[in-house]
Design an enzyme around this catalytic site. Structure first.
Site, PDB file in Angstrom:
ATOM      1  N   GLY A  74       4.023   3.039   5.169  1.00 17.62           N
ATOM      2  CA  GLY A  74       3.873   2.964   3.713  1.00 17.62           C
ATOM      3  C   GLY A  74       4.697   1.099   3.078  1.00 17.62           C
ATOM      4  N   GLY A 112       2.536  -0.883  -0.230  1.00 23.91           N
ATOM      5  CA  GLY A 112       2.760  -0.624  -1.300  1.00 23.91           C
ATOM      6  C   GLY A 112       3.023  -2.045  -2.103  1.00 23.91           C
ATOM      7  N   LEU A 133       6.665  -2.012  -3.493  1.00 24.37           N
ATOM      8  CA  LEU A 133       8.023  -2.195  -2.966  1.00 24.37           C
ATOM      9  C   LEU A 133       7.774  -2.299  -1.611  1.00 24.37           C
ATOM     10  CD1 LEU A 133      11.171  -1.609  -2.499  1.00 24.37           C
ATOM     11  CD2 LEU A 133      10.641   0.107  -2.154  1.00 24.37           C
ATOM     12  N   TYR A 191       6.022  14.132  -9.328  1.00 28.15           N
ATOM     13  CA  TYR A 191       5.866  13.400  -8.477  1.00 28.15           C
ATOM     14  C   TYR A 191       8.164  14.017  -8.377  1.00 28.15           C
ATOM     15  CZ  TYR A 191       8.133   8.999  -7.792  1.00 28.15           C
ATOM     16  OH  TYR A 191       8.571   7.862  -7.374  1.00 28.15           O
TER      17      TYR A 191
END
Ligand code: AKB
Length: 314
Positions: free
Chosen positions: A8, A11, A13, A141
């Site tokens: 990831g 993204g 961050l 989430y």
């Protein structure tokens, strides 16, 4: 030798953390991976295309690059998750299970996985929220983050996997845009202030939420991962906090630089999510155990972001 895989990496961050990790461990020792390619800066270093749900693909990359640490950042965030809860559960939990299993099977040195203030819910104490308290998340989430915390602690206790985690507040950076979060208004507002001079906020004026500037988030993550194992007393996830503000307060901070800036409020479904989260977080355990401290307050962050966006000619 430390060999890192960031999942990831493209993204919000990941784009900044990957560059910081490359500075720390060496350009070629940090492999960025994502389902799509990232910005030019990120793509200057090693990159692998990876769907975080593809365990075999993950194993192939771990073996190919002799990976010793994984930072697993891929996730569907709070607002987006509510559009397709089944998929959010599958991606967030399935990918974490893959990483933890691989860490166990291949004896990896360390794993980093982010949790979030979304683990808290409507019955959690809202002010100065403690590390341990009622947690009744009501977004998919938040449910995946709370389950993930239990899963991480389980892998540490039962299999000795050195997994470390932070409960991030809303992260605010300007270099890569976030997607699908409830706290994302606090990024968008800076773009709109410069581009249009006005911003319509999807939260109400007085919705206070815990937030953190990206440089502090990168520092917190690296500090936690560099800490000696004995100093990590919490193996679910640490509360970390920096600042807490409302939409009205961030608008006032922007007005100090752009006096004509106007904000209006039109709360939507994300208001309910924000209302279920804390106003502020108690992070004394992180401060005591491994020396966490933040550097950016609201006005310092505003100054940095507006300067950065102007340099990018936004
Ligand atoms: C979101 O708003 O979903 C995220 C978070 C607080 O984890 N930024």
């Amino acid at each position: 030798m430390t060999r890192v895989l960031v999942i990831g990496a493209c993204g919000q961050l990941g784009s900044e953390l990957t560059l910081a990790l490359r500075k720390l461990h060496g350009e070629n020792n940090v492999i960025a991976s994502d389902i799509r390619e990232g910005n030019i800066e990120l793509m200057k270093g090693p990159f692998e295309t990876l769907n975080a749900m593809d365990k075999e693909g993950m194993v192939r990359i771990v073996k190919k690059h002799n990976i010793t640490q994984i930072y697993h950042l891929a996730a569907v965030l709070s607002a987006k998750g509510e559009e397709n809860p089944g998929f959010a559960w599958e991606l967030n939990m399935g990918s974490l299970s893959n990483v933890l299993e691989i860490a166990k099977e291949y004896n990896l040195d360390k794993i980093y996985w982010p949790s979030s203030i979304a683990v808290f819910g409507p019955n959690t104490p809202v002010d100065n929220t403690p590390q341990q308290c009622i947690m009744d998340p009501n977004t998919v989430y938040g449910i995946t983050k709370q389950s993930g915390e239990r899963w991480c602690e389980y892998y540490f206790n039962h299999y000795g996997v050195d997994v470390r985690s932070l409960r991030y507040p809303g992260l605010i950076g300007y270099k890569t845009l976030p997607g699908g979060g409830t706290t994302d208004y606090a990024v968008d507002i800076y773009y709109k202030a410069l581009q249009e001079g006005e911003f319509e906020c999807f939260l109400s004026a007085n919705s206070a939420l815990p937030m953190m500037y990206m440089d502090d988030a990168v520092k917190a993550t690296i500090d936690l991962m560099q800490a000696t194992p004995n100093d990590i007393k919490i193996r679910s996830s640490y509360n970390v906090s920096a600042i807490s503000f409302t939409p009205a307060e961030i608008a006032a901070s922007i007005k100090k630089h752009l006096p004509e800036f106007k904000i209006t409020y039109k709360p939507d479904f994300r208001q309910k999510i924000a209302d279920s989260w804390p106003n502020s977080i108690n992070d004394s355990a992180a401060r005591t155990d491994w020396g966490w401290h933040h550097q950016f307050d609201l006005d310092k962050m505003t100054e940095e972001i507006l300067k950065g966006l102007k340099n990018m000619k936004i």
